[in-house]
Write an enzyme that holds these catalytic residues in place. Structure first.
Site: not given
Lengths: 478, 484
Positions: B76, B151, B175
């Site tokens: 990420k 997210s 997330s």
């Protein structure tokens, strides 16, 4: 005319003498090229986290114990949020609601010799910010983050001081204490020891405090005194003219010797303090506190009492000699190698302190070491030289001409002890001054001093005044 | 090769079926050919990845390969990577190249893994749909008209579309789990403090936790083995031994007590999702588990408490993005205030600004007690609910998200509705508990996730419970069409 009373509280920031920063491993040494001692954590790069340097906790505990304060079993780091270019994270890690040290006290000595107790509200740990450099950047501002993350202990007093002199005495006492404890170098030029002063005035007898102003970032004892005195006068003038003091932050300008407004209470920032989620609470056990207590050095009060009892010093001399750890250590080193406590005290307080003051040199940097001073004292006590000649020897040592024995030898300053030689001088002085001889014989004892002086002059100071005195009495008395 | 799990890839690499370089090249080619449909990557590593893959092959040839050596994965874009752009999904860091690796990244590097690239995400991890990214939304590979969740939407979409065999993510309020559910992959948020946060760009420090997004629970165990453990650079990481999470997989579930959260079956829950959860529970009963209904009476406080604590912390955490030392700086600032206002005003997106403002307000003098302190009290009540529940059950289950993936743009202008996407996941963050999402079926051809919450540091049990379910179901093996 109204009589006014001044009320002062001090917030002292003292830099803790750790090798590395409070929340990172970067070094804390002063004077390195800009940004050469700032690591990713100090720069506040994305993703970095603070890790507490345990040494700062131990230093805060030492300070707390020295002022008989409470050491919090659990204290919390909080974030103080504000934007400034030299504050890399946009917040300063400090302590707010639960500081590490609370409710201490400290005795200061006033000019009349009396003591006064000043309360210490709290002392908390925090990180210093960097520096903004406004010179040499062609109208732009440079940022040096070497200082960012340097550990500070902020020591907050009660509003217990009633004059600038008391404030200075308190600040000096704290300064001596942190140096005694070895937790700060107290270097004021480098900003390692600086203070903010909260100052207000009120009509004498009034219980409530007047409105205060906060004088920021004062970094010398002299400036503290001047800034407070200026501010007190400003406030009194304002009040007597029917005006009002407003709560504000003011800056002391040493060049102009005045304070001026930085921001008012209305403009005061809302720092939005909250516990720093990156750091765990600091938990301190009583066992740990006791282990720190065991490492405390002898503190000024105890040392002063010992100097009085062990060396037979006068109280006021003992106070002066223990005002700083360096001076006390110097004095004791002189005593140890000379064996003469009272002479050592007189010389350290008198001649040495005078020279150091005159040239603004710290005792640690004195060109005359404790061993050298002991050397000259030994020659006084074994009658090799008089106290008067000793001052010349001292001056020569100060100027780097060698140790006492070398100087005495080279300059031929050894006291004349040959009775025959002295007798000839005494006889000549008596013969040259018949008028004074008459006066003495008529009962004017004071004239003896004149004769001793003349004899000393004739020996080039190398006579022994006590010996000459006796010889003169013997001869004149005939 | 891209239909293989980490465990399978390791076997093939060991047997020499293909090399790490071939495998890495294959994934890089898939990213190049397929990601334009999804936008799941912000940065692909290309050359650097091949260099690392060759090094891994050499390591294997020398007989020094570990269980993850030579296997590619994606990070990420919230994890700092030395030399590779770390944007955090924001214009603010579009020019930022970190000079160091996050601890998670360096641990996976040390395990021999190959970084394929950095995945797309909501800006500064603030969002539940991946629509707040400066680099544009990520599309759900199951239906490119829908969101992947957020997210960690890029990581979830990349794993679902097999553009990476696994990825890292972070979970502040769901997330990892919510996008895992919406994309049909397995996601694990470990216990707070299990995985180091160093080098992971902070959103809400007391809630953020890194974890893996994988195809299977078995793979999640493999990654957690490498990621977990004390880090002296993170004071909130716990100095506690890391068990071998793979070793416990396969243990019998007979007698396992599953708590079903009564409050999560509310009118906001999609009927199809509820049915999928019921079906999953039926599987667990077949595996010998016992299901009891439990109550978490303060669970309704989760969303309000979260939306005070998380913005409060983010308002402070994001203060360092000021245009002074790194990141975006506005052009020709007239003075300091202008530098701050325009740098931040021009580089932060609307959701980030919203949360900074909410958080600044919540911490302000006069409001702090009413908001921040109150939220912390609510947080304690929520945690106490769980502590009580775990006195009588081993794991807690429920839906991960109230509905399957919603349409792109559907909730983008309605923050409150968007915030409710995380209604079931937030409590685990507030309590600091480990939680997973595992694929548990489909509604209208869109994946549904089952959430499993464990007790503190009970990741091993959590992984086994998920693993046993995956042994008897195949939801996690499905690949969206066009990405087979």
């Amino acid at each position: 005319m109204m009589e006014w009373e001044t009320v002062i509280g001090l917030e002292i920031h003292t830099q803790l003498a750790t090798q590395s920063k409070i929340f990172s491993g970067a070094p804390t040494a002063y004077g390195a090229p800009p940004n050469s001692q700032a690591c990713a954590v100090d720069l506040g790069l994305p993703g970095v986290l603070p890790v507490l340097n345990k040494e700062v906790v131990n230093m805060a505990i030492k300070f707390g114990l020295a002022i008989e304060a409470q050491i919090a079993p659990r204290s919390i780091f909080a974030r103080k949020n504000y934007f400034y270019p030299d504050l890399p994270k946009g917040y300063q890690i400090s302590q707010y609601e639960l500081p590490i040290v609370e409710q201490g006290k400290l005795a200061i000595r006033l000019e009349d010799g009396s003591e006064k107790i000043i309360g210490v509200t709290r002392a908390h740990l925090e990180e210093d910010a960097g520096k903004s450099l406004h010179e040499d950047y062609h109208g732009m501002t440079g940022i040096d983050l070497n200082r960012a993350g340097t550990p500070l202990l902020e020591i907050v007093s009660e509003p217990d001081m009633r004059s600038a002199e008391e404030a200075v005495a308190y600040m000096k006492k704290i300064h001596a204490l942190v140096r005694y404890l070895g937790i700060s170098d107290g270097n004021m030029q480098e900003g390692s020891f600086r203070c903010d002063a909260n100052v207000s005035v009120r009509p004498r007898g009034q219980i409530e405090f007047g409105t205060r102003s906060e004088l920021k970032n004062i970094n010398s004892f002299r400036f503290v005194e001047r800034a407070i005195n200026f501010e007190v006068e400003r406030q009194i003038d304002l009040l007597e003219a029917g005006g009002e003091v407003i709560q504000e932050t003011r800056l002391y300008d040493a060049d102009r010797d005045e304070t001026r407004s930085m921001r008012s209470k209305e403009e005061a920032m809302d720092y939005r303090y909250f516990p720093d989620p990156d750091l765990l609470p600091v938990e301190i056990t009583s066992e740990h506190i006791e282990s720190i207590r065991a490492t405390l050095p002898e503190l000024p009060e105890a040392k002063k009492d010992r100097f009085i009892s062990d060396y037979g010093l006068k109280a006021e001399d003992a106070v002066i000699l223990t005002a700083s750890r360096e001076m006390a250590d110097y004095f004791e080193a002189v005593v140890e190698s000379s064996g003469e406590a009272k002479l050592a005290a007189n010389w350290v307080i008198g001649e040495l302190a005078g020279y150091l003051n005159r040239e603004d040199i710290a005792i640690g940097d004195s060109p005359i070491t404790a061993g050298m001073l002991a050397g000259v004292i030994k020659r006084i006590s074994d009658n090799t030289i008089s106290g008067k000649i000793a001052k010349d020897v001292f001056d020569a040592m100060w100027n780097g001409e060698g140790d006492a024995d070398t100087i005495i030898e080279q300059k031929g300053l050894k006291q004349i002890t040959d009775t025959g030689e002295l007798e000839a001088i005494v006889d000549k002085v008596i013969a040259d001054n018949p008028e004074q001889v008459e006066q003495f014989r008529a009962g004017k004892e004071k004239v003896l001093g004149f004769f001793v002086g003349q004899c000393m002059k004739a020996t080039g100071g190398k006579g022994n005044p006590a010996q000459l005195n006796q010889m003169l009495r013997d001869k004149l008395g005939k | 090769m891209h239909d293989k799990t980490l465990a399978e890839l390791a076997r093939d690499l060991n047997s020499g079926t293909y090399s790490s370089e071939e495998l890495t090249r294959h994934y890089l080619e898939r990213i190049a050919s397929h990601d334009s449909q999804l936008n799941s990557y912000i940065t692909a590593a290309t050359d650097a990845a091949l260099v690392r893959a060759r090094a891994a092959d050499e390591q294997r040839a020398a007989g020094e390969a570990g269980p993850l050596t030579g296997i590619p994965l994606a990070h990420k874009d919230i994890f700092c990577t030395d030399g590779l752009k770390t944007s955090c999904g924001s214009k603010m860091l579009d020019n930022f190249i970190a000079p160091y690796d996050a601890t998670v990244v360096s641990r996976l590097n040390e395990a021999g893994m190959v970084t394929l690239g950095k995945t797309n995400m909501d800006e500064f991890a603030m969002g539940s749909s991946n629509e707040t990214s400066f680099y544009g939304p990520v599309k759900n590979p199951w239906d490119t008209g829908t969101v992947p969740g957020g997210s960690s939407g890029g990581s979830a979409a990349a794993v679902a579309a097999r553009l990476a065999p696994a990825a890292t993510g972070t979970d502040t309020g769901g997330s990892i789990r919510q996008p895992a559910a919406l994309c049909g992959v397995t996601g694990l948020k470990p216990t707070y403090g299990r995985v180091s946060r160093y080098g992971m760009i902070a959103f809400a420090s007391s809630l953020d936790q890194a974890g893996p997004l994988t195809q299977t629970a078995e793979d999640a165990a493999l990654l957690l083995n490498a990621m977990a453990g004390f880090d002296p650079r993170d004071s909130t990481s716990l100095d506690r031994a890391v068990p071998d999470y793979s070793a416990g997989l396969g243990a019998d579930l007979t007698g396992l007590k599953i708590g079903l959260i009564k409050e999560h079956f509310d009118p906001g829950l999609d009927g199809g999702v509820a049915d999928a959860v019921d079906a999953a529970l039926a599987e667990y009963k077949k595996l010998g588990a016992e299901v009891v209904e439990i109550s978490l009476p303060n669970t309704h406080l989760s969303v309000p408490a979260y939306y005070v604590v998380a913005p409060a912390e983010c308002s402070s955490n994001l203060s360092r993005f000021d245009g002074v030392r790194f990141g975006y700086r506005c052009e020709n600032p007239t003075d300091l205030a202008d530098l701050y206002k325009r740098s931040r005003g021009e580089a932060f997106g609307p959701e980030v600004k919203r949360r900074i403002m909410v958080g600044t307000y919540a911490l302000s003098a006069g409001y702090y007690d009413a908001y921040y302190i109150k939220a912390q009290q609510a947080r304690r009540l929520i945690r106490d609910d769980f502590v009580r529940a775990f006195e009588s059950v081993d794991v807690i289950m429920g839906p991960t998200a109230p509905s399957p993936a919603f349409k792109l743009g559907e909730k983008a202008d309605d923050p409150i509705t968007m915030y409710l996407s995380d209604i079931y996941t937030i409590a685990a963050n507030l309590a600091g508990l480990p939680a997973m999402s595992v694929p548990a079926g489909f509604v209208n051809n869109l994946p549904v996730g089952l959430q499993i919450i464990g007790n503190y540091f009970d990741e091993a049990r959590l992984l086994n419970v998920a693993h046993r379910y995956q042994e008897v179901t195949d939801w996690h093996q499905r690949i969206p069409s066009g990405f087979e």
